[in-house]
Design an enzyme around this catalytic site. Structure first.
Site, PDB file in Angstrom:
ATOM      1  N   ASP A 129       0.842  -1.193   0.000  1.00 28.00           N
ATOM      2  CA  ASP A 129       0.000   0.000   0.000  1.00 28.00           C
ATOM      3  C   ASP A 129       0.882   1.251   0.000  1.00 28.00           C
ATOM      4  O   ASP A 129       1.851   1.343   0.767  1.00 28.00           O
ATOM      5  CB  ASP A 129      -0.892  -0.021   1.249  1.00 28.00           C
ATOM      6  CG  ASP A 129      -1.777   1.202   1.366  1.00 28.00           C
ATOM      7  OD1 ASP A 129      -2.612   1.414   0.476  1.00 28.00           O
ATOM      8  OD2 ASP A 129      -1.611   1.940   2.356  1.00 28.00           O
ATOM      9  N   GLU A 189       1.942  -0.343  -5.030  1.00 32.43           N
ATOM     10  CA  GLU A 189       0.975   0.697  -5.365  1.00 32.43           C
ATOM     11  C   GLU A 189       1.817   1.966  -5.489  1.00 32.43           C
ATOM     12  O   GLU A 189       2.200   2.551  -4.476  1.00 32.43           O
ATOM     13  CB  GLU A 189      -0.079   0.852  -4.274  1.00 32.43           C
ATOM     14  CG  GLU A 189      -1.141   1.872  -4.650  1.00 32.43           C
ATOM     15  CD  GLU A 189      -2.127   2.135  -3.515  1.00 32.43           C
ATOM     16  OE1 GLU A 189      -3.333   2.284  -3.805  1.00 32.43           O
ATOM     17  OE2 GLU A 189      -1.706   2.204  -2.347  1.00 32.43           O
TER      18      GLU A 189
END
Length: 744
Positions: free
Chosen positions: A361, A397
């Protein structure tokens, strides 16, 4: 500078004396060796560390033991009387000096960053804050109340587990198909799973779940965060919860809510079952921030252990936090001990838990140094050289909200990246936006403009059209606007630029024409995703039309809005599942659809073919003027595996396919091109008539009427022999979908 004197922490309810030895400074955490437990915790600025022992329930503090040794900034001790099941926490002494970046407060029980198991939930109360909430200067004050009754406790585990004949699937990158799913959401309403274990790892390991995943033909599931995380107070006050889990408080411990048993080995059992079925498990991990928030957040772990080391603080005002994550704080991976913690966590999950990879993330945060993003930064270099981490799947990401935070295509070799340009371009193309052909061509051929450097391969582009964050596929074709009212923020949260289109009615409709067009558009986007170069990622439930009723930010909805309702599967949904299986079968059957090299127009002069040829509807090669025509919405792509050098071809990779994509609203007459050594074209797929299997081939020069808004695939029939196209119906395709990719 506001350095405050700290009174003694709250008295114990009971007192027990346990002998403690000096122990070792490694490994960090609480480690059972068969005779006792070694405790070790890093803090560069603490003056004393106390180990606090609790009863089995975690409610009563039994004893505080000062760790006797301090070696290389590691506080450590060995407790012979401790065993697996021992429940503990820490109190860390030092200066409470927020203006200098220090927030020590021994009145606050702290979670061990290396804890392998947590018990209990966080209870929001004034006691969990290091400062007095009612003070005038807010975080500059000092709170003397004890927090032990309100925070989760750590538990020592016995890691022993019998893996049996478990073997990692080790799916090659170019053959990988991701399926993003949520442990609870996928299993909570599954009527074939016993009710007592739904929503847990045990449910995920149920044979019905694994059989379904295997039947789709995918290779790897990507689980939304399972690390221990916290429900935000403002959500609980509204009757909501942090469903997605992007609010970590423990990087080694699975969240207790996903355990059906008292033992973390439950997760290992799930991994074992998935590996036996040949399916990989990828974890979505959140190392960029923690649940402790900014200077006004609670003191739960890192903030009270060594705030100035663990977090990035404002250089001139260390009372405040750098907030490149948008969550209040940013973990400081430039510090060697913090970098070690993250690397140790990854290795723990890759070795002890045997997961197959990680999706990071806001990964740009992890690659940041004080001067900004660096593709040669400490964390990325650590992963690349690590003998364990360099061998698992690493997915970034590639963005954050900090300066220069958007870094798609900039991660180093060995990494794959979520490609939001693929998402936005494919959505816009099928919506009918103007001027999308040129970019579409780049996206469906692996986004070489972004990734074709330093020896990276097309698989580095993780292609997706939908993910947990945003509309589901069904909602993407059913809503023009977001409908997030259930989140309690007056529909202000979530993205507004979704490239979505409701096709004539907002939300559910009985209009048969709109429903039919929506279903075809879903098939178009699924076909684009699963037959494009790169690594496809399918969102769980998209294969049968799961809806969130237009909510594109359902992070806080731990309820039926997010849980997959298996009992509500419609006939249209079942047909879509079969269609997805067919697409995956086609991807497996034709290696040209998942090449290990970029399609760049490479020419093989021996047989006069190129690896990719772009065609206008009249079968002529696209001209610069046609690429730039904003009204052009139909494109043909010839993929010819014969253009690859013979020495690197895989079996069956010499097939030739023609893909036609028509986003125009009306029929387009497409002339089927002639190809050297070819004979005719056979249609394998037409999203307008998805169940039709054509037996009669189409001759070169035939005009095929391509229905408005449809996606087609043809295979070349060779002179003197038939191609290995699938002509025996859907059943044969579904058999292929369940088979693994062919190995070399």
């Amino acid at each position: 500078m506001n350095i405050q004197t700290k009174p003694a922490a709250a008295p114990l309810v009971a007192a027990v004396r346990s002998g403690i030895r000096e122990g070792r400074p490694f490994p960090l955490g609480a480690t059972w060796d068969g005779l006792g437990v070694n405790f070790a915790i890093f803090s560069a600025h603490a003056t004393k560390v106390e180990l606090c022992l609790f009863d089995e329930s975690g409610e009563t503090e039994l004893e505080r033991i000062e760790l006797p040794e301090y070696t290389d900034e590691i506080w450590h001790g060995y407790l012979p009387s401790a065993r697996p099941g021992t429940t503990y926490g820490y109190r860390v002494h030092g200066a409470y000096a927020p203006e200098a970046g220090h927030r020590f407060n021994p009145n606050k029980l702290l979670i061990d960053p290396y804890a392998k198991q947590l018990i209990g939930e966080l209870r929001w109360a004034p006691e969990i804050f290091g400062y007095r909430l009612d003070s005038r200067d807010k975080d500059l004050s000092f709170d003397e109340r004890d927090s032990a009754a309100f925070v989760p406790k750590c538990r020592v585990i016995d890691p022993a587990f019998t893996w049996g004949s478990e073997r990692r699937p080790n799916v090659p990158w170019e053959q990988t198909i991701f399926y993003e799913m949520h442990v609870k959401g996928f299993t909570m309403l599954h009527d074939r799973i016993p009710e007592n274990c739904r929503g847990t790892f045990a449910a995920l390991a149920d044979p019905h779940v694994i059989a379904y995943l295997k039947s789709l033909g995918l290779t790897s599931v990507e689980l939304l965060p399972i690390h221990a995380f916290v429900d935000d107070d403002y959500l609980l006050q509204k009757g909501l919860r942090n469903y997605w889990g992007y609010n970590s408080i423990g990087f080694f411990a699975p969240d207790p809510r996903y355990l059906n048993t008292p033992f973390v080995n439950e997760f290992k059992e799930t991994v074992n079952q998935f590996h036996a079925a040949g399916i990989e498990i990828i974890l979505d991990v959140v190392y960029n921030h923690t649940a402790e928030g900014n200077e006004l957040g609670p003191t739960l772990s890192l903030k009270g252990i060594d705030n100035a080391s663990y977090y990035r603080l404002m250089p001139d005002e260390p009372r405040f936090y750098i907030n490149d994550t948008g969550t209040g704080n940013t973990v400081n991976l430039s510090h060697p001990r913090v970098l070690q913690m993250v690397a140790d966590s990854l290795r723990y999950w890759a070795t002890e838990m045997r997961v197959d990879g990680f999706r990071f993330d806001l990964a740009t945060i992890l690659a940041r140094e004080p001067y900004g993003f660096d593709e040669g930064g400490g964390f990325l270099d650590a992963c690349r050289q690590d003998p364990v981490l360099s061998m698992v799947k690493l997915i970034a990401e590639p963005w954050d909200i900090g300066p220069g935070g958007y870094q798609v295509g900039r991660f180093p070799p060995g990494w794959a990246e979520w490609n939001d340009k693929f998402r936005d371009t494919v959505r816009a193309f099928w919506k009918g936006d103007e001027g999308k052909l040129a970019e579409l061509a780049a996206r469906i051929t692996g986004s070489g403009d972004l990734f074709n450097r330093r020896g990276r391969k097309p698989w580095a582009s993780v292609n997706f059209i939908t993910a947990h964050d945003g509309f589901t596929l069904h909602d993407l074709v059913s809503y023009n606007d977001k409908h997030n009212e259930a989140n309690g923020e007056d529909n202000r949260d979530g993205h507004s630029n979704n490239h979505s289109w409701n096709h004539g009615a907002e939300g559910p409709t009985d209009d048969a024409e709109i429903v039919a067009l929506r279903e075809r558009q879903k098939r178009n986007m699924l076909a684009t995703l699963l037959l494009a170069q790169g690594t496809p990622m399918l969102l769980a439930g998209d294969e049968f039309g799961r809806t969130q009723n237009g909510n594109n930010n359902a992070y806080c909805q731990d309820n039926a809005l997010n849980w997959i309702d298996w009992g509500a599967l419609t006939e249209e949904g079942r047909q879509m599942v079969d269609f997805v299986r067919k697409l995956i079968a086609l991807r497996k059957a034709y290696p040209i659809l998942h090449r290990g090299r970029f399609l760049v127009g490479e020419y093989n002069d021996e047989i006069d073919v190129k690896d990719v040829t772009w065609l206008a509807p009249d079968a002529s090669e696209m001209t610069p003027e046609q690429w730039q025509d904003p009204r052009a919405r139909c494109l043909g792509i010839v993929l010819d595996g014969r253009a690859q050098p013979t020495g690197i071809r895989r079996r069956g990779s010499d097939a030739t396919l023609l893909i036609v994509m028509n986003a125009h609203h009306d029929v387009v007459e497409f002339t089927l091109p002639s190809v050297p050594e070819g004979d005719s074209w056979r249609c394998l797929l037409d999203t307008h008539v998805p169940e039709r299997i054509e037996e009669t081939p189409h001759e070169f020069g035939d005009v095929y009427e391509v229905t408005g808004r449809s996606f087609l695939v043809f295979t070349l029939e060779r002179k003197g022999r038939h191609s290995r196209s699938v002509r025996t119906g859907m059943g044969a395709l579904l058999e292929i979908a369940e088979q693994p990719f062919r190995r070399e």
